[in-house]
Design a protein around this motif. Structure first.
Motif, short mmCIF file in Angstrom:
data_model
loop_
_atom_site.label_atom_id
_atom_site.label_comp_id
_atom_site.label_asym_id
_atom_site.label_seq_id
_atom_site.Cartn_x
_atom_site.Cartn_y
_atom_site.Cartn_z
N PHE A 184 0.80 -1.23 0.00
CA PHE A 184 0.00 0.00 0.00
C PHE A 184 0.83 1.28 0.00
N LEU A 185 1.99 1.26 0.63
CA LEU A 185 2.82 2.46 0.64
C LEU A 185 3.82 2.46 -0.52
N VAL A 186 4.54 1.35 -0.68
CA VAL A 186 5.62 1.33 -1.67
C VAL A 186 5.07 1.13 -3.08
N ARG A 187 4.41 -0.02 -3.32
CA ARG A 187 4.00 -0.36 -4.70
C ARG A 187 2.85 0.51 -5.20
N MET A 188 1.92 0.88 -4.31
CA MET A 188 0.73 1.59 -4.77
C MET A 188 0.80 3.09 -4.51
N THR A 189 1.90 3.57 -3.93
CA THR A 189 2.06 5.01 -3.73
C THR A 189 3.42 5.48 -4.23
N LEU A 190 4.49 4.92 -3.68
CA LEU A 190 5.83 5.37 -4.05
C LEU A 190 6.14 5.07 -5.51
N VAL A 191 5.87 3.86 -5.96
CA VAL A 191 6.23 3.48 -7.33
C VAL A 191 5.49 4.32 -8.38
N PRO A 192 4.15 4.50 -8.30
CA PRO A 192 3.49 5.38 -9.28
C PRO A 192 4.03 6.80 -9.26
N ALA A 193 4.35 7.30 -8.06
CA ALA A 193 4.90 8.66 -7.98
C ALA A 193 6.25 8.73 -8.69
N LEU A 194 7.11 7.76 -8.44
CA LEU A 194 8.42 7.76 -9.10
C LEU A 194 8.28 7.58 -10.60
N MET A 195 7.38 6.69 -11.03
CA MET A 195 7.17 6.46 -12.47
C MET A 195 6.65 7.73 -13.14
N THR A 196 5.81 8.47 -12.44
CA THR A 196 5.29 9.72 -13.00
C THR A 196 6.41 10.74 -13.16
N LEU A 197 7.27 10.85 -12.16
CA LEU A 197 8.39 11.80 -12.24
C LEU A 197 9.37 11.41 -13.35
N MET A 198 9.64 10.12 -13.51
CA MET A 198 10.61 9.68 -14.51
C MET A 198 10.09 9.82 -15.93
N GLY A 199 8.78 9.69 -16.11
CA GLY A 199 8.20 9.86 -17.43
C GLY A 199 8.76 8.85 -18.44
N GLU A 200 9.13 9.34 -19.62
CA GLU A 200 9.64 8.47 -20.68
C GLU A 200 10.96 7.78 -20.28
N LYS A 201 11.72 8.42 -19.39
CA LYS A 201 13.01 7.84 -18.99
C LYS A 201 12.84 6.53 -18.23
N ALA A 202 11.66 6.29 -17.70
CA ALA A 202 11.44 5.05 -16.95
C ALA A 202 11.66 3.82 -17.81
N TRP A 203 11.44 3.94 -19.12
CA TRP A 203 11.54 2.78 -20.01
C TRP A 203 12.82 2.80 -20.84
N TRP A 204 13.80 3.61 -20.41
CA TRP A 204 15.05 3.69 -21.18
C TRP A 204 15.92 2.46 -20.91
N LEU A 205 16.51 1.93 -21.98
CA LEU A 205 17.45 0.81 -21.89
C LEU A 205 18.44 0.94 -23.04
N PRO A 206 19.74 0.88 -22.75
CA PRO A 206 20.72 0.96 -23.84
C PRO A 206 20.47 -0.12 -24.89
N LYS A 207 20.68 0.22 -26.15
CA LYS A 207 20.37 -0.72 -27.23
C LYS A 207 21.23 -1.98 -27.14
N TRP A 208 22.51 -1.80 -26.77
CA TRP A 208 23.38 -2.98 -26.69
C TRP A 208 22.90 -3.95 -25.61
N LEU A 209 22.37 -3.38 -24.50
CA LEU A 209 21.86 -4.21 -23.43
C LEU A 209 20.54 -4.86 -23.82
#
Length: 971
Positions: free
Chosen positions: A674-699
């Motif tokens: 309730f605190l971490v997965r359903m509050t902290l994680v959505p907040a962090l994902m919102t702040l990160m925006g498109e960068k949340a899904w960034w992964l180097p091409k070689w990786l």
């Protein structure tokens, strides 16, 4: 995995009664075996590699009468112990006659050491068992039975000792309440008694098998008393949750009109894949406890891991079978609450989950700070964490071991219940008793030592023991200091008296065990966190998502530790939860960390996979967080509540050893979900925006595709739908084999051929080989292909079975050797003479098909092209393929197709590179590569024209702007 699991689900549903009966038989067999073997729960805190354990093992070989388990028979009488001396001595003699009892030292024995209290009303008889096999339940029963005569004489008799710690594995009404609460949560989730009962049923079946296995194993290996309850607690919680995830998906799909079997197999393939992944993370974390190298903890971890594995199996096989029997009764009624929830538009009618995540996304920084502050405050008490193992002083009030422990400590001092044993190697001493006396004098000066209860050598005068009584009890932190102080002076004693010294005894063993677990906590935590980052990196193909998940896990674990310390060590609410405060159970932190890790990854995956799916379907990063969260918040909330109720149910009336673990897991689940997965994680994902899904091409290229979200299953279902429409036995539609690194080739292949057709291959040899290996699944491809309804990519294994590739180039072995080798692969246990006869028969069959005798001893490369083709085709036909693919660099020889037709019959589909294939008058269908680039340009032009026409229609339309926006969103 998703495709394979969907097949498992479909097979379980089609053979529902067989699957259910198999599970019932397994349950009955395991429980029957446990009853037949007879449970034998024991506490054994052995820790290989420590000083105390090595010394104890040495005593077992040279001084066995002091190395086994011991029992203190505590005697009290208001009129004085002396008045009952004869009866007490007779009891000691009776105990000594019990099998596997090494000795029984009564209070007046020449070997007794101050075993009568100063006031004369309390005394104890010391009973020593043989090093192995002594402290068995039947042996203890005989020892306890000797007290009847004394009690009749007016003496109160109680028994103390580690072997008298709680031996029962009971389930109270409170644990049942936990299951009832879980059922209520399930009912509110599904609004159906039938649906709510299914996860409970599958979980109980899995738990029954697990409990039977653990109890049965206790007759063969040493199993701790807490191991069955640990397996029960974890198995029940994850069993309900895993079934909940799959059943929720199934009901949602039924509400949208999907068929029962189709929906069930899809639910197992998608949500089941997530269940398998989540379960494996729990299993890996639990099995990781083996690296701590503590036997009883290893057995506990294996039992808990087995319960998770069985829960996974039940959710993916037994549950689909039950869903099949329920059939249409699981489909939500049209217009009902469950039906409306499944079809609800969360944008037009926001759910509670959507409103929650929307509020978080508006103020993400405030949400992050709030969660971190709460978690840190809860974690603060963890700084004073003290670890210890349970002793008789933590047993239930009124039990014989608790009464005996309290009586001993009151009459003789706290340290009497936890004596330390100092072992001396006196092989180099000439004045044995003088050395022992000198060592005793030095030991008495150690701070924290109350007295020396006895000091004597063994019969061979090579080992001596000194029994040291500390001033504090075995679970007191001050006793740890005494052990350390004794070990610090050991080098001085050895140098002065030439006498190596070790500190052992059960109290020292338990202290060493607690120390090893405390030392392993940080390394184990680092391994678990690293594992979580790696697994989530594979799943979500993102750098930041795993890091935020790991950060949240650390907060959850620390908060769980802190709350456990405040409650169970500091004593907040001790009376309410029926326990006495004291040090935390030594293995609570590592067990809590391992189990909570798996559950945290479970919630993380279900919530964030929904966000990733929404992002992949065109939502921007912030919108994807909201829609992905809203889609899964309800089921994750239900799962977390179930976990919390099941775990917390073991706290009020559970075993003393299990209370702290259960509370830590319950609190940790609440914080993490309730605190971490359903509050902290959505907040962090919102702040990160498109960068949340960034992964180097070689990786991205280096990482394997875990497909936890079941994307391959979706592609496979699309491929199967295409195969049903395409018809034919072999069909290709713009199939383009890959050249490597996901780069598709320039050749595109399209054809539809009926069963028994002859297809003539055109194009270069390299292109033809890539096409063949793409159909076999050896290399990737884009486009569509199917053979007899088995479609790429999901049915690659089936295509490999149905298709035989005959390469006519490069063979150096003889025809007989080639045939024999192929037969040996298919029949690995066949004896040589049988293989030789069958190989000879194959070559003869090839000769008949070729119309000319073939030299079986000649290398294939030296045979005529048609003879070589006949041999290789005959070998290939042993597999009974539905399609044979004949090719060579220079093209297949004329007549190869005719030989294949003679060997395989009219139903065999033949693909060959020969110039003019003939097969019993069947006309050849041409298969030539097309220019894929030109096809792409044509398709792009057609798509652009269609979009332009659509734009013209919209321009002329009088539809209001609001409707246009809605239509576009729906499209």
């Amino acid at each position: 995995m998703a495709t394979w699991l969907s097949r498992v689900g479909a097979a379980s549903m089609r053979r529902a009664w067989f699957v259910i009966i198999a599970w019932v038989v397994a349950l009955g067999g395991v429980l029957g075996g446990a009853v037949a073997l007879g449970p034998n729960m024991q506490e054994s805190f052995e820790i290989p590699g420590t000083e105390s354990q090595e010394a104890l093992d040495h005593l077992g070989s040279v001084f066995p009468q002091v190395a086994g388990s011991s029992v203190q028979v505590v005697l009290s009488a208001d009129d004085g112990i002396e008045a009952h001396r004869d009866a007490i001595e007779q009891q000691a003699e009776a105990i000594a006659d019990v099998g596997l009892v090494a000795q029984a030292v009564d209070p007046w024995s020449d070997f007794a050491n101050d075993q009568i209290a100063d006031d004369g009303t309390v005394a104890y008889t010391l009973v020593q068992f043989e090093p192995t096999g002594g402290a068995k339940p039947e042996t203890l029963d005989e020892v306890v039975a000797t007290a009847d005569a004394l009690r009749a004489d007016g003496v109160q008799v109680e028994f103390a000792g580690q072997v008298f710690q709680s031996q029962s594995v009971g389930v109270t009404i409170v644990e049942v309440f936990g299951v009832v609460f879980a059922g209520l949560v399930l009912f509110v989730t599904f609004w159906s008694l039938l649906a709510a009962g299914m996860p409970l049923l599958t979980a109980l079946v899995g738990v029954g098998i697990t409990m039977g296995g653990v109890l049965g194993a206790s007759a063969l290996v040493t199993v701790s008393n807490s191991a069955p309850l640990m397996a029960l607690m974890i198995g029940l919680a994850v069993g309900i949750d895993y079934a909940l995830f799959i059943l929720s998906r199934h009901r949602s799909q039924l509400a949208r009109g999907m068929g029962v079997i189709e929906s069930g197999s899809l639910a197992v393939g998608t949500s089941g894949t997530a269940v398998v992944f989540a379960g494996i993370t729990v299993i890996v974390a639990l099995v990781g406890l083996l690296i701590v190298n503590i036997p009883f903890l290893s057995v506990m971890a294996i039992g808990a891991a087995a319960s998770v594995a069985i829960a996974i199996a039940a959710a993916t096989t037994l549950l689909p079978a039950i869903m099949a029997l329920a059939g249409e009764r699981l489909r939500p009624k049209a217009g009902g609450r469950a039906h409306r929830l499944a079809l609800r538009d969360v944008d037009a009618q926001p759910t509670l989950g959507m409103r929650w995540v929307t509020a978080i996304s508006k103020r993400p920084v405030l949400a992050i700070l709030g969660v971190v502050v709460v978690a840190v405050v809860a974690a603060l008490p963890a700084a004073s964490l003290q670890l210890a193992l349970p002793d008789n002083g933590r047993e239930a009030a009124g039990s014989t071991q608790r009464i005996a422990n309290d009586t001993l400590q009151e009459a003789f001092g706290d340290g009497t219940t936890g004596p330390l044993v100092v072992m001396l190697d006196i092989t180099q001493s000439t004045d044995v008793m003088g050395v022992i006396d000198d060592v005793v004098d030095e030991l008495e000066q150690v701070p924290g030592v109350d007295s020396i209860a006895g000091a004597f050598p063994d019969e061979t005068l090579d080992t001596a023991i000194v029994q040291v009584i500390p001033t504090t009890g075995p679970a007191d932190p001050a006793t740890v200091d005494v052990v350390h102080a004794l070990r610090e002076i050991a080098p001085e004693i050895e140098a002065e008296h030439d006498t190596p010294m070790s500190v052992t005894g059960m109290t020292a063993v338990q202290i060493d065990l607690s120390q090893r677990l405390a030392d392993a906590l940080i390394p184990f935590g680092a391994v678990v966190v690293s594992l979580s980052v790696l697994i989530l990196l594979l799943v979500f193909r993102s750098i930041l998502v795993p890091l935020t998940a790991a950060l949240g896990f650390v907060l959850s674990v620390l908060a769980a530790f802190g709350a456990t310390v405040a409650i169970f060590q500091w004593g907040w609410g001790a009376e309410l939860l029926h326990f006495e405060p004291g040090p935390i159970l030594s293995f609570m932190p590592v067990l809590t960390m391992s189990v909570l890790f798996g559950l945290a990854m479970d919630y993380q995956m279900f919530l964030v996979s929904g966000m990733r799916e929404a992002y992949a379907h065109g939502h921007d990063a912030r919108s994807a967080v909201r829609h992905g969260f809203a889609a899964n918040a309800r089921v994750v909330t239900a799962a977390a509540l179930i976990m919390f109720f099941v775990f917390f149910a073991f706290v009020p009336e559970g075993m003393a050893m299990i209370k702290a673990i259960a509370f830590g897991l319950a609190f940790g689940v609440a914080v993490d979900a309730f605190l971490v997965r359903m509050t902290l994680v959505p907040a962090l994902m919102t702040l990160m925006g498109e960068k949340a899904w960034w992964l180097p091409k070689w990786l991205d290229r280096a990482l394997p595709d875990m497909d936890v979200e079941g994307e391959s299953l979706g592609r496979h279902r699309t491929a199967l739908a295409w195969a049903a429409d395409a018809g034919g036995h072999l069909a290709l539609e713009r199939l383009r084999p890959e050249l490597g690194h996901d780069a598709s080739g320039s050749a595109s292949w399209t054809i539809t051929a009926p069963r028994g057709a002859v297809v003539r291959l055109d194009g270069g040899f390299a292109e033809r080989q890539r096409l063949a290996h793409a159909l076999l699944g050896d290399i990737g491809a884009v486009g569509h292909a199917h053979l007899g309804g088995a479609a790429l990519p999901g049915d690659a294994a089936t295509l490999r079975e149905r298709m035989a590739l005959v390469d006519l180039d490069g063979h150096v072995e003889s025809a007989h050797q080639a045939a024999r080798a192929a037969l040996a692969l298919r029949s690995p246990f066949a004896v040589g003479p049988v293989l030789d006869r069958r190989a000879t028969a194959l070559v003869e069959r090839a000769s008949i098909a070729a119309g000319a005798p073939i030299d079986a001893a000649a290398p294939l490369s030296r045979l005529a092209p048609l003879e070589r083709a006949a041999v290789l085709l005959t070998i290939a036909m042993e597999r009974r393929p539905s399609l044979v693919w004949i090719d060579a660099a220079a093209g297949a020889p004329t007549g190869a197709a005719a030989i294949a037709a003679r060997l395989g019959g009219d139903e065999l589909t033949i693909v060959t590179s020969e110039a003019a294939p003939e097969a019993h008058g069947r006309a050849a269908i041409e298969l030539a590569p097309a220019d894929a680039a030109a096809e792409d340009r044509e398709a792009e032009a057609a798509r652009a024209a269609a979009e332009a026409a659509s734009a013209d229609e919209l321009t002329e339309s009088d539809t209001p702007t609001g409707e246009l926006a809605t239509t576009g969103a729906d499209r």
